[in-house]
Design a protein around this motif. Structure first.
Motif, PDB file in Angstrom:
ATOM      1  N   GLY A 116       0.827  -1.224   0.000  1.00 28.89           N
ATOM      2  CA  GLY A 116       0.000   0.000   0.000  1.00 28.89           C
ATOM      3  C   GLY A 116       0.848   1.255   0.000  1.00 28.89           C
ATOM      4  N   LYS A 117       0.182   2.420   0.004  1.00 29.70           N
ATOM      5  CA  LYS A 117       0.877   3.704  -0.003  1.00 29.70           C
ATOM      6  C   LYS A 117       1.597   3.891   1.317  1.00 29.70           C
ATOM      7  CE  LYS A 117      -1.892   6.280  -3.270  1.00 29.70           C
ATOM      8  NZ  LYS A 117      -2.619   7.490  -3.525  1.00 29.70           N
ATOM      9  N   VAL A 118       2.759   4.519   1.220  1.00 29.89           N
ATOM     10  CA  VAL A 118       3.557   4.788   2.423  1.00 29.89           C
ATOM     11  C   VAL A 118       3.041   6.072   3.032  1.00 29.89           C
ATOM     12  CG1 VAL A 118       5.875   5.246   3.296  1.00 29.89           C
ATOM     13  CG2 VAL A 118       5.542   3.661   1.386  1.00 29.89           C
ATOM     14  N   VAL A 119       2.679   6.015   4.315  1.00 26.27           N
ATOM     15  CA  VAL A 119       2.161   7.188   5.029  1.00 26.27           C
ATOM     16  C   VAL A 119       3.190   7.632   6.031  1.00 26.27           C
ATOM     17  CG1 VAL A 119       0.296   8.062   6.460  1.00 26.27           C
ATOM     18  CG2 VAL A 119      -0.178   6.322   4.740  1.00 26.27           C
ATOM     19  N   ASP A 120       3.626   8.944   5.957  1.00 25.72           N
ATOM     20  CA  ASP A 120       4.620   9.474   6.894  1.00 25.72           C
ATOM     21  C   ASP A 120       3.968   9.980   8.144  1.00 25.72           C
ATOM     22  OD1 ASP A 120       6.840   8.868   5.448  1.00 25.72           O
ATOM     23  OD2 ASP A 120       6.794  10.717   4.292  1.00 25.72           O
TER      24      ASP A 120
END
Length: 138
Positions: free
Chosen positions: A134-138
């Motif tokens: 999935g998308k990397v969330v910071d």
């Protein structure tokens, strides 16, 4: 020479119609001049085969068996007429034996507890791999 199918089943020569014909395809002068291919015809309905054999053969949906119940085989693999004759007879024997072979019935079984656990573990591992994509969330 009669064709031995099994211990008690023999096809006599008079039931087989063997014709020498010219083979098709590449081969140059030999193919064009020599009748080396064999055309075999065997009438199942008028043969002396046991009734069980006849029923099983006629029930086959094979393109080599005509609607009239005649098996038609063409052997042209070899260069000599004798080898093609043997090839045609062995293919006829093979066809008859495959028709009368009784398939062993399959007994349905349940997967073992370990197999179920392995399947679930694989599904979880696969799901975790996909979640990491999935998308990397910071």
């Amino acid at each position: 020479m009669p064709l031995q199918i099994s211990a008690g089943v023999i096809i006599a020569d008079w039931q087989l119609q063997l014709t020498a014909i010219r083979a098709q395809g590449a081969g140059g002068q030999n193919v064009n001049k020599v009748n080396s291919a064999i055309h075999l015809r065997f009438d199942v309905k008028s043969s002396t085969l046991p009734e069980f054999y006849k029923q099983r053969l006629l029930a086959l949906s094979d393109h080599r068996i005509t609607e009239d119940g005649v098996i038609v085989l063409k052997a042209q693999v070899h260069r000599t007429q004798e080898k093609n004759r043997d090839e045609a007879l062995s293919r006829l024997k093979e066809l008859i034996l495959s028709a009368v072979k009784i398939q062993k019935s399959r007994k349905a079984t349940q997967p073992s507890r370990n197999a179920k656990k392995r399947r679930v573990d694989d599904k979880k591992r696969n799901g975790n791999n996909k979640a990491l994509r999935g998308k990397v969330v910071d």
